[in-house]
Motif scaffolding. Structure first.
Motif, short mmCIF file in Angstrom:
data_model
loop_
_atom_site.label_atom_id
_atom_site.label_comp_id
_atom_site.label_asym_id
_atom_site.label_seq_id
_atom_site.Cartn_x
_atom_site.Cartn_y
_atom_site.Cartn_z
N UNK A 106 38.55 32.01 39.10
CA UNK A 106 39.81 31.99 38.37
C UNK A 106 39.65 32.56 36.97
N UNK A 107 38.54 32.22 36.30
CA UNK A 107 38.32 32.73 34.95
C UNK A 107 38.10 34.25 34.95
N UNK A 108 37.44 34.75 35.99
CA UNK A 108 37.24 36.19 36.07
C UNK A 108 38.57 36.92 36.26
N UNK A 109 39.45 36.38 37.07
CA UNK A 109 40.76 37.00 37.23
C UNK A 109 41.55 36.94 35.92
N UNK A 110 41.43 35.83 35.21
CA UNK A 110 42.10 35.73 33.91
C UNK A 110 41.56 36.77 32.94
N UNK A 111 40.24 36.95 32.94
CA UNK A 111 39.63 37.95 32.07
C UNK A 111 40.12 39.35 32.44
N UNK A 112 40.10 39.66 33.72
CA UNK A 112 40.56 40.98 34.17
C UNK A 112 42.00 41.22 33.74
N UNK A 113 42.84 40.20 33.90
CA UNK A 113 44.23 40.34 33.50
C UNK A 113 44.39 40.57 32.02
N UNK A 114 43.59 39.87 31.22
CA UNK A 114 43.69 40.02 29.77
C UNK A 114 43.23 41.40 29.31
N UNK A 115 42.37 42.03 30.10
CA UNK A 115 41.85 43.35 29.74
C UNK A 115 42.60 44.49 30.43
#
Length: 350
Positions: A106-115
């Protein structure tokens, strides 16, 4: 648009035999570089695709000409290298499972979305057209009201040094063959599935679980029975069972591109076979990834639901194996941190 320039982190079997040929064949992708911890191995594979050989994964991530990376590493290494790739500004296609920790996924998807980057898990079978035909048959009332789903994916015993048997690389049947029936249940039954029971069994002489099963329930009361393993006679199928009939799909998860699928339908009109045209799920996956790169985002709901279900299978299976298969859960490395590497024959994921 110009082809998406892709770098590959590692020389794993699935990269050599499936993904690299698909990237090279696609008009909208270009193999830009292949990285390995073994310089000679990188050189040999790069020559096959007329691309640049890179010694070490971190060096490839520093290449500004590479737009996206494919991560075919063992499951234990996915999270760290996917995160490093995102911080380096690369779109990512990562082998399944994305990670073995649902919160980390979930945190990786959040990071990808933020970038503004696409992060996609490489579950290829969902891109095969046979499953869309199955869903259409169910929607057209070919088997009445859906009552149950059964799925199995198991393979014969592999060489003893295979990464699937190595706990330090997050080996085990759940993370390899188990992902397929779990994802198939989501793909065909929809969201909201719950795990109501599960077992994971460690075969004699193994350090990881080599067999497992799970019982699921949908919000509407449809049951799902899943079986998976790494020490079995080969099985690769699913069945949807309704109030008036059933649909059976063999070679459901890994059909070759030239395989003509046969759906077996039994209902009140009798049994019949529905023959479909061959389809290339690997090429279709590459097409889907390119679309995600151009959009700057990839679908994530099913990947996260899958991670939740895998977590629940572990939880229901009990303490004997619940701690096996988790790779450094909760640890978030910062850009520039040295990360472990693994590729070559001993880490050849297929």
């Amino acid at each position: 648009m110009a082809p998406v320039r892709i770098g590959v982190l590692g020389c794993a079997a699935i990269a050599r035999h499936r993904m690299l040929p698909a990237f090279a064949a696609a008009a909208d992708t270009e193999v830009a570089a292949v990285a390995s911890r073994d310089a000679a191995q990188a050189d040999a594979l790069a020559k096959e695709y007329d691309c640049r050989a890179v010694h070490g994964y971190a060096a490839l991530l520093r290449d500004d000409t590479v737009q996206a990376v494919y991560v075919p590493l063992p499951a234990a290494l996915h999270a760290d290298w996917v995160e490093a790739a995102l911080w380096a500004g690369k779109h990512v296609l990562a082998e399944k499972p994305l990670t073995t920790d649902r919160d980390r996924s979930a945190r990786l998807f959040e990071l990808a979305g933020s970038l503004g980057l696409a992060l996609m898990e490489n579950v290829m079978f969902i891109h095969h057209s046979q499953h869309a035909r199955v869903r259409q048959l169910v929607a057209d009332d070919a088997i009445g009201e859906l009552r149950a789903f059964q799925s199995a994916f198991a393979v014969p015993r592999l060489p003893g040094d295979d990464i699937r048997y190595r706990p330090e690389l997050d080996g085990g049947a759940l993370w390899d063959t188990g992902v397929y029936p779990v994802r198939a249940a989501l793909h065909l039954l929809g969201p909201g599935l719950q795990v109501v029971g599960a077992t994971l069994t460690r075969g004699t002489g193994y350090a990881v679980h080599t067999a497992g099963s799970a019982l699921l329930r949908s919000p509407g009361g449809i049951s799902g029975q899943l079986t998976f393993g790494l020490d079995h006679a080969y099985r690769n199928a699913y069945e949807l069972w309704g109030s008036t009939g059933r649909i059976t799909v063999d070679r459901a998860f890994t059909p070759p591109a030239d395989h003509a699928p046969v759906l077996r339908l039994e209902n009140r009109f009798g049994p019949r076979e529905i023959r479909l045209d061959p389809d290339d799920q690997v090429a279709n996956t590459v097409t889907a990834f390119v679309a995600a790169v151009h959009a700057g985002a990839a679908p994530r709901a099913d990947c996260l639901a899958q991670a939740d279900l895998l977590h629940e299978v572990l939880r229901h299976a009990g303490p004997m194996v619940s701690s096996a298969g988790w790779s450094q859960a909760g640890r978030i490395p910062h850009p520039g941190v040295a990360l472990p590497e693994c590729d070559g024959p001993s880490c050849a994921h297929s």
